[in-house]
Design an enzyme around this catalytic site. Sequence first.
Site, mmCIF file in Angstrom:
data_model
loop_
_atom_site.group_PDB
_atom_site.id
_atom_site.type_symbol
_atom_site.label_atom_id
_atom_site.label_comp_id
_atom_site.label_asym_id
_atom_site.label_seq_id
_atom_site.Cartn_x
_atom_site.Cartn_y
_atom_site.Cartn_z
ATOM 1 N N ASP A 43 5.801 -4.175 -10.447
ATOM 2 C CA ASP A 43 5.882 -5.770 -10.506
ATOM 3 C C ASP A 43 5.284 -6.269 -9.360
ATOM 4 O O ASP A 43 5.630 -6.981 -9.343
ATOM 5 C CB ASP A 43 7.650 -5.908 -10.916
ATOM 6 C CG ASP A 43 9.092 -5.644 -11.888
ATOM 7 O OD1 ASP A 43 7.948 -4.907 -13.303
ATOM 8 O OD2 ASP A 43 9.250 -5.112 -12.682
ATOM 9 N N GLU A 44 5.055 -5.751 -9.570
ATOM 10 C CA GLU A 44 4.248 -6.606 -7.677
ATOM 11 C C GLU A 44 2.376 -6.410 -8.419
ATOM 12 O O GLU A 44 1.941 -7.089 -7.219
ATOM 13 C CB GLU A 44 4.146 -5.441 -7.045
ATOM 14 C CG GLU A 44 5.778 -5.490 -5.832
ATOM 15 C CD GLU A 44 5.416 -6.691 -5.230
ATOM 16 O OE1 GLU A 44 4.866 -7.304 -5.180
ATOM 17 O OE2 GLU A 44 7.071 -6.855 -4.576
#
Length: 286
Positions: free
Chosen positions: A230-231
Amino acid sequence: MSEQVRHVLTLQCPEGIGIVHAVTGFLVRHQRTIVELKQYDDMSAGRLFLRVDFAGDSAPDLLDALRSEFSEVAAKFDMDWQLRERGQKTKVLIMVSKFEHCLQDLLFRMHSGDLPIEVVGVASNHPDHRSLVEWYGIGFHHIPISKDTKPRAEAALLELIDQTGAELVVLARYMQVLSDHLASELTGKTINIHHSFLPSFKGAKPYHQAWERGVKTVGATAHYVNSELDEGPIIAQQVVEVDHTYGPQDLVAAGRDSECKALSNAVRWHCEGRVFLYGNRTVVLR
């Protein structure tokens, strides 16, 4: 009068004097009309981002000729560029798990002509959505995955991407963490929808995390995949206002629309050549 055709040129390069003039001059020499031109000069990074939608008379082997001649302009300014026909559909492979709302939304938008995509297959670690996918005449591929079978399953996914000719992979609530190897293979050509307004509430059950913090908005984030969970670089986000009366399941329901909207926007902008990757950021020329 000859048939009019449209093309889209996208590029990024180090900033400098005369770049836009060189591009527009090239189009003038080839008797092209600019329909839309958008640019962004990132002064802090010293980089120019440009998207041009242009039209002109059709001709045999036109695209190849334009590409060949523009390569000389591109070399002069060290451009990273792409030139393609406008409206050309992008081949997309969708990956999904149990939740089907984003899958349904993408399939409907493809079927209605709202998105310039051709879904060439749907892969899932569950068999649940086979009938939905096959109703659209699309191949459904059930690829179970567990800790022990993950390397084999991811190899099958890469083979499927190659077989279908998919240019873009969309994780439409695919609830499996990709290995570093697979994420690396798909960098820049995979979009994920995360059911949170990143960078807040990463990982599993973000709506429950949001409820525990008493948030007044929930949202969704569509981003490119990289090796960090999720980066990845953010493409599109949507938010919905909520209040203290919303429980965790109410937040889940409220967030579904924002997930669909953020994901469809990200897919559209990517396929229209409006998204530029630079480092861990994106520039979106909407």
